[in-house]
Enzyme design. Sequence first.
Site, PDB file in Angstrom:
ATOM      1  N   ASP A  16      -3.602  11.449  -4.594  1.00 26.45           N
ATOM      2  CA  ASP A  16      -3.621  11.395  -5.916  1.00 26.45           C
ATOM      3  C   ASP A  16      -4.987  11.885  -6.387  1.00 26.45           C
ATOM      4  OD1 ASP A  16      -2.763  10.772  -8.530  1.00 26.45           O
ATOM      5  OD2 ASP A  16      -3.737   8.887  -8.227  1.00 26.45           O
ATOM      6  N   ASP A  18      -6.626  10.656  -9.976  1.00 28.81           N
ATOM      7  CA  ASP A  18      -7.356   9.822 -10.632  1.00 28.81           C
ATOM      8  C   ASP A  18      -7.381   8.494 -10.002  1.00 28.81           C
ATOM      9  OD1 ASP A  18      -7.847  11.324 -13.274  1.00 28.81           O
ATOM     10  OD2 ASP A  18      -5.699  11.502 -13.236  1.00 28.81           O
TER      11      ASP A  18
END
Length: 458
Positions: A16, A18
């Site tokens: 991922d 963020d």
Amino acid sequence: MTEFFSLLDSDVIGFDLDHTLCRYHLKETSKLIYESFARYLVEHKGYDKDLLNLTPATWDFCFKGLVVDLEDGNLVKLSEDGTVLRATHGTTDLSTEEIIKHYGPKREWKHFNSLNTSFARSAKYYLYDNYFDLPGALLCGRIVDMLHKRGNEVNSDFWKDMVAAIDYNYNTSAFREDAGTYFPNVKRDPGRYLQTCSESVKTWLSSMKNAGKVLLLITSSHSDYCRLICEHILGKDFEELFDIIITNALKPGFFSLKPQQRSFKNLVNDVEESEDMPSLDKPGWYSQGNWMHLHELLKTMTGKAEPKVVYFGDSMRSDMFPASSFGKWETVMIVEEMEGEGVPKSDAAKSNEAQVEPQEKKGKFEESMKSPSTKSNQWGSYFVDVHRSGGEDEEIQKLTWCCHCIHKYSTMAIPSVEHIANLPLDYKFPRFSPDKPCTNGYFPRPPDSLLKRCKSLT
């Protein structure tokens, strides 16, 4: 299942973006997110301007893992079995007697089974499980306080305005159109909000590629914001580090089974083409999509019928639960709260903090404001809490629901990728296992509250 876990044993390593590959300066970013939502409510929905006024002490309320009950304006912290450990109405603490009056002698939260089994969105509650919307928990509490002050009834109507505020600031065209408060500020001064990756992380990513691993980036952020972040944290040539980049993935929906699956779309100058792609046939940068079509491409790229995937993420709802339950991937959860409980920060994180702003330039607000990842006076520890029965004479230490989920849906938990970037790819990490102590899967060490609980049990 083996007792240990190694990145070298995997075929595909996914991330991922963020709060996983990209760490934010949490205090600055949290203030900006809060202001983005609150400003919309004041300017577009007629809410009281006092929503925009915060003191450093107010931020103690901002705590990951809270559930806001939209029907009554309560915020609750849950134990692993759904018991309400702590609760507030707005931002005001409920006493043990008030909790029992509201939730019964067993302190059971009635929507727990729905949340615990599916993590599904609901019109009745909202889980704050990631830093990107966490300041909304504080805003919800303050809105409920304000409604009371005016003598207005508290019901779920205010939530429609909150959703509108989130959409206004985060919708897919907001970055391109310079709309809202959030994106214009990050674009103007990315270094104020984003921490650059250390050379050790860049070298680590390159070493995985050189070892023949397929590298994957999956983010719900739109491609233009993803590009800004990656260029800032990894450099202009970041695309060379990844075989596949998927933006606007709309997790957890990315992991949906048929017929809810979304098709992949091609991107042209950061704009999605309208035509759906029937499948993925080569590496590249795509938008939306689903894990089953991705799985078919990974089978082709690795030459294996069941490629082994390891996925790093920070959200239980969007990353860990769906990737482990539906994708059957190994999962590594980024848990920044570990650093708030005795786990030392990585050298790179310390260096990043020193570079963000000289001490003399920091305002008094930032100096005295609590970071949302540290232990809260009002809410306690993210991992363990004391359950008091009526009369408050008996205290039982319980795992929080968030902590229980980490052990159930993650292979291991780390405070940041920086903590493992200097280790060889064949390093064997102890993994979470039902027949091992729950402290087993934390690296480089478990948080203080879990260690303390384990000692009290032996």
